[in-house]
Scaffold this active site. Structure first.
Site, PDB file in Angstrom:
ATOM      1  CE  LYS A   1      -1.948  -1.164   3.947  1.00 30.59           C
ATOM      2  NZ  LYS A   1      -1.249  -2.422   4.254  1.00 30.59           N
TER       3      LYS A   1
ATOM      4  NE  ARG B   1      -4.329  -1.392  10.200  1.00 28.28           N
ATOM      5  CZ  ARG B   1      -3.311  -0.730   9.709  1.00 28.28           C
ATOM      6  NH1 ARG B   1      -3.464   0.173   8.821  1.00 28.28           N
ATOM      7  NH2 ARG B   1      -2.108  -0.962  10.131  1.00 28.28           N
TER       8      ARG B   1
ATOM      9  NE  ARG C   1       6.546  -0.287   9.800  1.00 23.88           N
ATOM     10  CZ  ARG C   1       5.372  -0.289   9.184  1.00 23.88           C
ATOM     11  NH1 ARG C   1       5.237   0.328   8.008  1.00 23.88           N
ATOM     12  NH2 ARG C   1       4.337  -0.908   9.701  1.00 23.88           N
TER      13      ARG C   1
ATOM     14  NE  ARG D   1       2.530  -4.857  11.223  1.00 24.89           N
ATOM     15  CZ  ARG D   1       3.545  -4.707  10.369  1.00 24.89           C
ATOM     16  NH1 ARG D   1       4.727  -5.246  10.630  1.00 24.89           N
ATOM     17  NH2 ARG D   1       3.372  -4.038   9.269  1.00 24.89           N
TER      18      ARG D   1
HETATM   19  P1  AP5 Z   1       4.883  -1.578   1.818  1.00 21.35           P
HETATM   20  O1  AP5 Z   1       4.525  -0.762   0.612  1.00 21.35           O
HETATM   21  O2  AP5 Z   1       5.635  -0.927   2.913  1.00 21.35           O
HETATM   22  O3  AP5 Z   1       3.561  -2.305   2.387  1.00 21.35           O
HETATM   23  P2  AP5 Z   1       2.329  -1.725   3.186  1.00 21.35           P
HETATM   24  O4  AP5 Z   1       1.112  -2.366   2.600  1.00 21.35           O
HETATM   25  O5  AP5 Z   1       2.369  -0.243   3.253  1.00 21.35           O
HETATM   26  O6  AP5 Z   1       2.586  -2.415   4.595  1.00 21.35           O
HETATM   27  P3  AP5 Z   1       2.627  -1.822   6.076  1.00 21.35           P
HETATM   28  O7  AP5 Z   1       3.383  -2.819   6.906  1.00 21.35           O
HETATM   29  O8  AP5 Z   1       3.067  -0.411   6.110  1.00 21.35           O
HETATM   30  O9  AP5 Z   1       1.126  -1.906   6.439  1.00 21.35           O
HETATM   31  P4  AP5 Z   1       0.543  -1.956   7.822  1.00 21.35           P
HETATM   32  O10 AP5 Z   1      -0.859  -1.825   7.431  1.00 21.35           O
HETATM   33  O11 AP5 Z   1       0.837  -3.129   8.659  1.00 21.35           O
HETATM   34  O12 AP5 Z   1       1.287  -0.812   8.634  1.00 21.35           O
HETATM   35  P5  AP5 Z   1       0.870   0.666   9.014  1.00 21.35           P
HETATM   36  O13 AP5 Z   1       2.056   1.499   8.916  1.00 21.35           O
HETATM   37  O14 AP5 Z   1      -0.352   1.058   8.278  1.00 21.35           O
HETATM   38  O15 AP5 Z   1       5.666  -2.867   1.281  1.00 21.35           O
HETATM   39  C1  AP5 Z   1       6.175  -3.863   2.173  1.00 21.35           C
HETATM   40  C2  AP5 Z   1       7.498  -4.423   1.640  1.00 21.35           C
HETATM   41  O16 AP5 Z   1       7.262  -5.132   0.412  1.00 21.35           O
HETATM   42  C3  AP5 Z   1       8.539  -3.361   1.294  1.00 21.35           C
HETATM   43  O17 AP5 Z   1       9.800  -3.865   1.600  1.00 21.35           O
HETATM   44  C4  AP5 Z   1       8.391  -3.162  -0.226  1.00 21.35           C
HETATM   45  O18 AP5 Z   1       9.609  -2.743  -0.826  1.00 21.35           O
HETATM   46  C5  AP5 Z   1       8.001  -4.561  -0.684  1.00 21.35           C
HETATM   47  N1  AP5 Z   1       7.090  -4.549  -1.834  1.00 21.35           N
HETATM   48  C6  AP5 Z   1       6.059  -3.675  -2.073  1.00 21.35           C
HETATM   49  N2  AP5 Z   1       5.416  -4.007  -3.211  1.00 21.35           N
HETATM   50  C7  AP5 Z   1       6.050  -5.129  -3.687  1.00 21.35           C
HETATM   51  C8  AP5 Z   1       5.837  -5.958  -4.834  1.00 21.35           C
HETATM   52  N3  AP5 Z   1       4.840  -5.702  -5.719  1.00 21.35           N
HETATM   53  N4  AP5 Z   1       6.652  -7.008  -5.020  1.00 21.35           N
HETATM   54  C9  AP5 Z   1       7.657  -7.284  -4.125  1.00 21.35           C
HETATM   55  N5  AP5 Z   1       7.906  -6.530  -3.034  1.00 21.35           N
HETATM   56  C10 AP5 Z   1       7.104  -5.462  -2.809  1.00 21.35           C
HETATM   57  O19 AP5 Z   1       0.453   0.487  10.532  1.00 21.35           O
HETATM   58  C11 AP5 Z   1       1.396   0.221  11.541  1.00 21.35           C
HETATM   59  C12 AP5 Z   1       0.714   0.179  12.907  1.00 21.35           C
HETATM   60  O20 AP5 Z   1       0.125   1.457  13.210  1.00 21.35           O
HETATM   61  C13 AP5 Z   1      -0.451  -0.802  13.038  1.00 21.35           C
HETATM   62  O21 AP5 Z   1       0.002  -2.089  13.376  1.00 21.35           O
HETATM   63  C14 AP5 Z   1      -1.269  -0.153  14.159  1.00 21.35           C
HETATM   64  O22 AP5 Z   1      -0.700  -0.392  15.412  1.00 21.35           O
HETATM   65  C15 AP5 Z   1      -1.128   1.319  13.849  1.00 21.35           C
HETATM   66  N6  AP5 Z   1      -2.187   1.820  12.957  1.00 21.35           N
HETATM   67  C16 AP5 Z   1      -2.018   2.344  11.693  1.00 21.35           C
HETATM   68  N7  AP5 Z   1      -3.194   2.682  11.152  1.00 21.35           N
HETATM   69  C17 AP5 Z   1      -4.145   2.370  12.075  1.00 21.35           C
HETATM   70  C18 AP5 Z   1      -5.558   2.465  12.098  1.00 21.35           C
HETATM   71  N8  AP5 Z   1      -6.251   2.954  11.057  1.00 21.35           N
HETATM   72  N9  AP5 Z   1      -6.212   2.031  13.212  1.00 21.35           N
HETATM   73  C19 AP5 Z   1      -5.551   1.539  14.270  1.00 21.35           C
HETATM   74  N10 AP5 Z   1      -4.209   1.416  14.315  1.00 21.35           N
HETATM   75  C20 AP5 Z   1      -3.504   1.828  13.228  1.00 21.35           C
HETATM   76 ZN    ZN Z   2       2.600   1.180   4.850  1.00 22.30          ZN
END
Ligand code: AP5
Ligand code: ZN
Length: 205
Positions: free
Chosen positions: A13, A87, A152, A163
């Site tokens: 994402k 979420r 991270r 997660r």
């Molecule tokens: P990346 O693009 O970073 O993936 P992502 O979908 O953004 O994954 P996140 O881990 O950031 O999502 P998340 O939802 O767990 O975390 P968030 O920060 O929102 O890609 C991942 C990896 O794959 C990278 O290395 C990239 O290079 C590689 N890649 C990408 N595309 C690829 C492809 N096509 N092929 C191969 N490799 C690829 O949330 C973190 C924490 O914050 C949560 O756990 C929670 O505690 C809190 N939080 C955030 N939002 C909320 C909410 N709305 N409500 C409650 N708590 C929340």
């Molecule tokens: Zn992300």
């Protein structure tokens, strides 16, 4: 435009949002990035959020909804991507109420479809440039020479598993929620970043 990026952790994402920002002028609202910044700066928000994030749990809905409300007011008139929000069902219901108040309608919810095994590979190899926030992967998208990257805090194996569990129990119900609203657009996120971006462009316009 108002888009939601929905999908498991590590689905890509953030990677795709950064590209839409760079090439199409969108503004990315990543609740995860906002929370990590708050943790880094040790703000009140950061102090509250840290323990949830380190445990792989969701931060309470009222905190998150407050953050989004503020951002929506700040970004009136801009094309936005909600990355990682909503979420939970209560977050989605709160968003449904907020959008008309800021003159927006939801254009689409993009579901990044990818199986758990792939998520684990992606998250364990993810690295981030703390200066720019750019996302890399040690194998799939290695950082250029000279760029210092970090891992991270929540990309440790036990936290990744938690997660994923939280995603399936609390976030996956949103798939049905938005399917019923006729807003759901599914893309195959197992493909290469370029191919995923192509699919994204074809559903976004
Ligand atoms: P990346 O693009 O970073 O993936 P992502 O979908 O953004 O994954 P996140 O881990 O950031 O999502 P998340 O939802 O767990 O975390 P968030 O920060 O929102 O890609 C991942 C990896 O794959 C990278 O290395 C990239 O290079 C590689 N890649 C990408 N595309 C690829 C492809 N096509 N092929 C191969 N490799 C690829 O949330 C973190 C924490 O914050 C949560 O756990 C929670 O505690 C809190 N939080 C955030 N939002 C909320 C909410 N709305 N409500 C409650 N708590 C929340
Ligand atoms: Zn992300």
């Amino acid at each position: 435009k108002t888009l939601i990026f929905l999908g498991p952790p590590g689905a890509g994402k953030g990677t795709q949002a950064q590209r839409l920002v760079a090439e199409k002028g969108f503004v990315q609202i990543s609740t995860g990035d906002i929370l990590r910044e708050a943790v880094k700066n040790q703000t009140e928000l950061g102090k509250k959020a840290k323990e949830y994030m380190d445990a792989g749990k969701l931060v309470p809905d009222d905190i998150i909804i407050g953050i989004i409300k503020e951002k929506l007011q700040e970004l009136e008139g801009k094309d936005i991507i909600l990355d990682g929000f909503p979420r939970t069902i209560p977050q989605a219901e709160a968003l449904d109420k907020m959008l008309p108040q800021v003159g927006r309608t939801l254009d689409g919810v993009i579901l990044f479809d990818v199986p758990d095994e792939e998520v684990i590979k992606r998250l364990s190899g993810r690295r981030v440039d703390p200066k720019t926030g750019k996302v890399y992967h040690i194998i799939y998208n290695p950082p250029p020479e000279g760029v210092e990257v970090i891992q991270r805090d929540d990309d440790r194996e036990e936290v990744i598993k938690k997660r994923l569990e939280v995603y399936h129990s609390q976030t996956a119900p949103l798939i049905e929620y938005y399917r019923k609203q006729n807003k759901l657009l599914v893309i195959d996120a197992t493909k290469s970043p370029d191919e995923v971006y192509k699919q994204l462009l074809s559903v976004v316009k």
